[in-house]
Design a protein around this motif. Structure first.
Motif, PDB file in Angstrom:
ATOM      1  N   SER A 185       0.683  -1.285   0.020  1.00 32.84           N
ATOM      2  CA  SER A 185      -0.026  -0.157   0.055  1.00 32.84           C
ATOM      3  C   SER A 185       0.696   1.267   0.101  1.00 32.84           C
ATOM      4  CB  SER A 185      -1.003   0.017   1.063  1.00 32.84           C
ATOM      5  OG  SER A 185      -0.281   0.032   2.509  1.00 32.84           O
ATOM      6  N   VAL A 186       2.249   1.060  -0.093  1.00 27.02           N
ATOM      7  CA  VAL A 186       3.296   2.445  -0.041  1.00 27.02           C
ATOM      8  C   VAL A 186       2.485   3.410  -1.015  1.00 27.02           C
ATOM      9  CG1 VAL A 186       5.238   3.265  -0.474  1.00 27.02           C
ATOM     10  CG2 VAL A 186       4.967   0.940   0.582  1.00 27.02           C
ATOM     11  N   VAL A 187       2.186   3.094  -2.276  1.00 26.15           N
ATOM     12  CA  VAL A 187       1.751   4.060  -3.417  1.00 26.15           C
ATOM     13  C   VAL A 187       0.661   3.525  -4.128  1.00 26.15           C
ATOM     14  CG1 VAL A 187       4.038   5.103  -3.855  1.00 26.15           C
ATOM     15  CG2 VAL A 187       3.618   3.247  -5.245  1.00 26.15           C
ATOM     16  N   SER A 188      -0.108   2.459  -3.500  1.00 29.19           N
ATOM     17  CA  SER A 188      -1.038   1.820  -4.322  1.00 29.19           C
ATOM     18  C   SER A 188      -2.316   2.895  -4.872  1.00 29.19           C
ATOM     19  CB  SER A 188      -1.471   0.359  -3.732  1.00 29.19           C
ATOM     20  OG  SER A 188      -0.674  -0.529  -3.769  1.00 29.19           O
ATOM     21  N   ILE A 189      -2.892   3.094  -3.865  1.00 30.51           N
ATOM     22  CA  ILE A 189      -3.988   4.022  -4.137  1.00 30.51           C
ATOM     23  C   ILE A 189      -3.851   5.344  -4.805  1.00 30.51           C
ATOM     24  CG2 ILE A 189      -5.906   5.471  -2.957  1.00 30.51           C
ATOM     25  CD1 ILE A 189      -6.398   2.963  -1.086  1.00 30.51           C
ATOM     26  N   PRO A 190      -2.847   6.026  -4.472  1.00 30.39           N
ATOM     27  CA  PRO A 190      -2.341   7.191  -5.251  1.00 30.39           C
ATOM     28  C   PRO A 190      -2.251   6.804  -6.777  1.00 30.39           C
ATOM     29  CG  PRO A 190      -1.208   7.360  -3.078  1.00 30.39           C
ATOM     30  CD  PRO A 190      -1.882   6.022  -3.304  1.00 30.39           C
ATOM     31  N   LEU A 191      -1.530   5.740  -6.889  1.00 29.91           N
ATOM     32  CA  LEU A 191      -1.290   5.377  -8.467  1.00 29.91           C
ATOM     33  C   LEU A 191      -2.742   5.133  -9.161  1.00 29.91           C
ATOM     34  CD1 LEU A 191       1.806   2.845  -8.549  1.00 29.91           C
ATOM     35  CD2 LEU A 191       1.154   4.816  -9.950  1.00 29.91           C
ATOM     36  N   MET A 192      -3.710   4.516  -8.318  1.00 26.15           N
ATOM     37  CA  MET A 192      -4.882   4.158  -8.689  1.00 26.15           C
ATOM     38  C   MET A 192      -5.862   5.289  -9.128  1.00 26.15           C
ATOM     39  SD  MET A 192      -6.151   0.472  -7.317  1.00 26.15           S
ATOM     40  CE  MET A 192      -5.437   0.562  -5.605  1.00 26.15           C
ATOM     41  N   LEU A 193      -5.652   6.374  -8.241  1.00 19.27           N
ATOM     42  CA  LEU A 193      -6.523   7.577  -8.424  1.00 19.27           C
ATOM     43  C   LEU A 193      -5.871   8.425  -9.268  1.00 19.27           C
ATOM     44  CD1 LEU A 193      -7.141   8.525  -4.569  1.00 19.27           C
ATOM     45  CD2 LEU A 193      -8.875   7.429  -6.345  1.00 19.27           C
ATOM     46  N   ASP A 194      -4.565   8.742  -9.348  1.00 18.09           N
ATOM     47  CA  ASP A 194      -3.937   9.478 -10.297  1.00 18.09           C
ATOM     48  C   ASP A 194      -3.852   9.190 -11.812  1.00 18.09           C
ATOM     49  OD1 ASP A 194      -2.497  12.182 -10.678  1.00 18.09           O
ATOM     50  OD2 ASP A 194      -0.521  10.968 -10.689  1.00 18.09           O
ATOM     51  N   ARG A 195      -3.483   7.886 -12.028  1.00 20.45           N
ATOM     52  CA  ARG A 195      -3.400   7.297 -13.230  1.00 20.45           C
ATOM     53  C   ARG A 195      -4.589   6.389 -14.008  1.00 20.45           C
ATOM     54  NH1 ARG A 195       3.122   5.820 -13.767  1.00 20.45           N
ATOM     55  NH2 ARG A 195       3.877   7.808 -12.883  1.00 20.45           N
ATOM     56  N   ASN A 196      -5.177   5.907 -12.903  1.00 16.65           N
ATOM     57  CA  ASN A 196      -6.197   4.782 -13.256  1.00 16.65           C
ATOM     58  C   ASN A 196      -5.418   3.481 -13.615  1.00 16.65           C
ATOM     59  OD1 ASN A 196      -8.668   6.204 -12.864  1.00 16.65           O
ATOM     60  ND2 ASN A 196      -8.531   6.951 -15.009  1.00 16.65           N
ATOM     61  N   GLN A 197      -4.427   3.478 -12.683  1.00  8.15           N
ATOM     62  CA  GLN A 197      -3.497   1.970 -12.974  1.00  8.15           C
ATOM     63  C   GLN A 197      -4.276   1.058 -12.383  1.00  8.15           C
ATOM     64  OE1 GLN A 197      -0.027   2.890 -13.679  1.00  8.15           O
ATOM     65  NE2 GLN A 197      -0.017   0.777 -14.454  1.00  8.15           N
ATOM     66  N   ASP A 198      -3.943  -0.258 -12.897  1.00  5.62           N
ATOM     67  CA  ASP A 198      -4.753  -1.431 -12.472  1.00  5.62           C
ATOM     68  C   ASP A 198      -4.307  -1.884 -11.081  1.00  5.62           C
ATOM     69  OD1 ASP A 198      -2.615  -4.046 -12.656  1.00  5.62           O
ATOM     70  OD2 ASP A 198      -2.389  -2.422 -14.015  1.00  5.62           O
ATOM     71  N   ALA A 199      -4.889  -2.617 -10.204  1.00  2.72           N
ATOM     72  CA  ALA A 199      -4.593  -2.894  -8.703  1.00  2.72           C
ATOM     73  C   ALA A 199      -3.290  -3.712  -8.631  1.00  2.72           C
ATOM     74  CB  ALA A 199      -5.523  -3.629  -8.212  1.00  2.72           C
ATOM     75  N   ILE A 200      -3.287  -4.756  -9.571  1.00  2.00           N
ATOM     76  CA  ILE A 200      -1.831  -5.535  -9.303  1.00  2.00           C
ATOM     77  C   ILE A 200      -0.574  -4.824  -9.774  1.00  2.00           C
ATOM     78  CG2 ILE A 200      -1.071  -7.727 -10.470  1.00  2.00           C
ATOM     79  CD1 ILE A 200      -3.490  -8.245  -8.738  1.00  2.00           C
ATOM     80  N   SER A 201      -0.588  -3.933 -10.827  1.00  2.00           N
ATOM     81  CA  SER A 201       0.370  -3.163 -10.921  1.00  2.00           C
ATOM     82  C   SER A 201       0.777  -2.208  -9.923  1.00  2.00           C
ATOM     83  CB  SER A 201       0.291  -2.482 -12.165  1.00  2.00           C
ATOM     84  OG  SER A 201       0.300  -3.246 -13.515  1.00  2.00           O
ATOM     85  N   SER A 202      -0.287  -1.402  -9.362  1.00  2.00           N
ATOM     86  CA  SER A 202      -0.158  -0.721  -8.136  1.00  2.00           C
ATOM     87  C   SER A 202       0.753  -1.479  -7.156  1.00  2.00           C
ATOM     88  CB  SER A 202      -1.576  -0.118  -7.684  1.00  2.00           C
ATOM     89  OG  SER A 202      -1.846   0.809  -8.898  1.00  2.00           O
ATOM     90  N   MET A 203      -0.074  -2.646  -6.647  1.00  2.00           N
ATOM     91  CA  MET A 203       0.477  -3.231  -5.420  1.00  2.00           C
ATOM     92  C   MET A 203       2.059  -3.723  -5.943  1.00  2.00           C
ATOM     93  SD  MET A 203      -2.671  -5.228  -4.011  1.00  2.00           S
ATOM     94  CE  MET A 203      -3.370  -6.045  -5.397  1.00  2.00           C
TER      95      MET A 203
END
Length: 270
Positions: A185-203
């Motif tokens: 969770s270090v950067v997961s949700i910011p990545l998903m919010l900012d870039r619409n990144q997928d959950a697996i790549s974010s984690m």
């Protein structure tokens, strides 16, 4: 909830895997300093989330005052789920960074921006929380030799280092779950919010940030733990300010740890 259209799905699939950057071990100190800047610039929405964290902590403590084995599991589990509940704080920092109005209302539904992947991430943290809650009860049943105290009695035993075997096992097991939750969770949700990144790549990017910057991540984890403990020692009231600070600082951790996407070239007229 509307379903993503084909263009949105193609855009998400075309996103490259996030590039993790190296940061100095002192970087978390600057994240916290910048977080206080966001808190001063956007006090009302930030403190709203702080009061929510504090209220939930106080409610847990009040309801389970005489069954502290449940209180400790729920309180520590609440911290495992903290990155999910802090989404609004990430959005406040994002909007402030862009010079946009940092109003509260738009942050309340920010999860809709990437609901599917944020939902997957929430399920992962939820499973970690449920396993930890069960493990916490098992540790209490096996190693807590004294009569179950109320909150003040439990804290007194902790401060006096009574029942040391229980303390070592409990915090050892809790540390395992805390590391797992922190790693993904270090950067997961910011990545998903900012870039619409997928959950697996974010984690996976979060885990890469941890393994590539172990010194900075240890300092960051210690800062989070210290600020949280200070909040708890004030019977959760300190969380009103300290949880927003952690949330805003997490946004700046994301900004420093993840390489920005290259700017799209401007279209030229034919």
């Amino acid at each position: 909830m509307s379903q993503p259209n084909d263009a949105e799905l193609e855009a998400a699939a075309a996103l490259p895997f996030p590039t993790v950057r190296d940061v100095p071990f002192t970087a978390p100190i600057s994240w916290v300093a910048r977080a206080f800047g966001d808190l001063r610039a956007c006090p009302v929405p930030s403190l709203f989330y702080g009061f929510c964290f504090a209220a939930m902590g106080l409610l847990i403590t009040f309801v389970f005052e005489h069954a502290y084995e449940y209180t400790s599991a729920l309180t520590s589990g609440f911290l495992l789920l903290g990155p999910f509940f802090a989404m609004g704080l990430y959005e406040i920092s994002r909007r402030h960074e862009r010079g946009e109005n940092c109003a509260l209302v738009p942050t309340l539904t920010v999860w809709k921006r990437n609901a599917g992947n944020i939902g997957i991430f929430a399920v992962v943290l939820g499973v970690v929380f449920l396993i930890w809650a069960r493990a916490s009860l098992v540790v209490f049943a096996l190693f807590y030799s004294n009569e179950m105290p109320n909150l003040s009695g439990f804290l007194g035993q902790l401060m006096a280092f009574e029942n040391i075997e229980f303390l070592l096992v409990y915090f050892g097991v809790g540390m395992v779950f805390a590391i797992i939750a922190f790693a993904v969770s270090v950067v997961s949700i910011p990545l998903m919010l900012d870039r619409n990144q997928d959950a697996i790549s974010s984690m996976l990017a979060s885990i890469a940030a941890l393994t590539r910057n172990p010194a900075a991540m240890i300092v960051w984890a210690l800062l989070i733990a210290t600020l949280t403990i200070v909040g708890f020692l004030s019977f959760h009231l300190g969380l009103v300010v300290l949880m927003p600070v952690i949330g805003h600082a997490t946004w700046y951790a994301y900004r420093d740890l993840i390489e920005p996407l290259p700017a799209k070239p401007a279209k030229t007229a034919a």
